[in-house]
Design an enzyme around this catalytic site. Structure first.
Site, PDB file in Angstrom:
ATOM      1  N   SER A 152      97.741  16.401 -47.021  1.00 19.12           N
ATOM      2  CA  SER A 152      98.106  15.573 -45.874  1.00 19.12           C
ATOM      3  C   SER A 152      97.745  14.131 -46.194  1.00 19.12           C
ATOM      4  O   SER A 152      96.917  13.867 -47.078  1.00 19.12           O
ATOM      5  CB  SER A 152      97.342  16.037 -44.633  1.00 19.12           C
ATOM      6  N   TYR A 165      90.155  18.899 -40.062  1.00 22.88           N
ATOM      7  CA  TYR A 165      91.412  18.994 -40.800  1.00 22.88           C
ATOM      8  C   TYR A 165      91.401  18.064 -42.008  1.00 22.88           C
ATOM      9  O   TYR A 165      91.740  18.467 -43.130  1.00 22.88           O
ATOM     10  CB  TYR A 165      92.591  18.668 -39.879  1.00 22.88           C
TER      11      TYR A 165
END
Length: 246
Positions: A152, A165
């Protein structure tokens, strides 16, 4: 770089896709099958996997297999058993796309709950570590094995409020780099993809006010996934590539 492969470039390839019931994982499974692969569909929701299965069959693809597995609760033995089953049925595994992931709760660092942290790290890091460990022997049996992790933008640069995350994606990129370096003298190639802002359920939960119609669809970013899972990507190893470079 032109990320394109021939129509039948994945014929006779067996490829495992995690999180294959929805979003990017589902589209990757469909696209891999469209290019000739036999796809192993892994996920926790059987009804969603069955929908992916049906769409592959309807499109004339090679019959896929369904692997129901909840990465939150799976143990090392589950992955060892899975690898043995795959080897028994297919002899080898040509590629794995680690797509399944958990967003957790977006919050300030000092407000991250331990349970949330543990859950995100379990699915995004530990499960992928254990699964890759179990699958490595049969990936090495392939002529040109491929392992693709999913990172990400917040796995490149820490961003406030992205909590567990972001931490998990930094760990994912580290795991990818380490494995790629260890396998650099083999024919196995290990890379990661940062999908970027894509029209998925996870993205909608992170950005509820965003106009999803303005985002790329999973299909839009598939050329990179197809390229990295194919034999054409032999020169790429240890990289995290942005599917939507700015």
């Amino acid at each position: 770089m032109d990320y394109s492969i021939a129509k039948h470039a994945l014929t006779n390839k067996t490829i495992l896709v995690t999180g294959a019931g929805d979003g990017i994982g589902k589209q990757a499974a469909l696209s891999f099958a469209e290019h000739g692969a036999q796809v192993l569909l892994l996920g926790r929701t059987v009804t969603k996997l069955e929908q992916t299965y049906d769409e592959i069959i309807q499109a004339g693809g090679v019959q896929p297999a369904i692997i129901p597995l909840d990465m939150m609760g799976a143990t090392k033995q589950h992955y060892v058993d899975m690898a043995e089953t795959i080897e028994g049925q297919y002899g080898k595994l040509d590629g794995v796309l680690h797509n399944a992931g958990l967003l957790g709760i977006l919050s300030q660092f000092d407000q991250i709950e331990e349970d949330t942290f543990d859950e995100v790290m379990q699915v995004n890091v530990k499960a992928q570590f254990l699964m890759t460990q179990a699958l490595l022997p049969i990936i090495k049996k392939a002529d040109k094995g491929r392992i693709i992790f999913t990172s990400s933008t917040v796995g490149h640069h820490g961003r406030a409020l992205w909590g567990s995350y972001a931490i998990s994606k930094f760990a994912t990129e580290g795991m990818m780099q380490l494995l790629a370096d260890e396998l650099s003298n083999s024919t196995v190639r290990v890379n990661a993809i940062n999908p970027g802002a894509t029209r998925t359920t996870m993205r909608a939960s992170a950005y509820p006010a965003e106009d999803a119609e303005q985002l790329k669809t999973p299909l839009d970013i598939m050329p990179l996934y197809l390229y990295l899972i194919s034999e054409q990507s032999q020169d790429l190893n240890g990289l995290c590539i942005d599917a939507q470079p700015k």
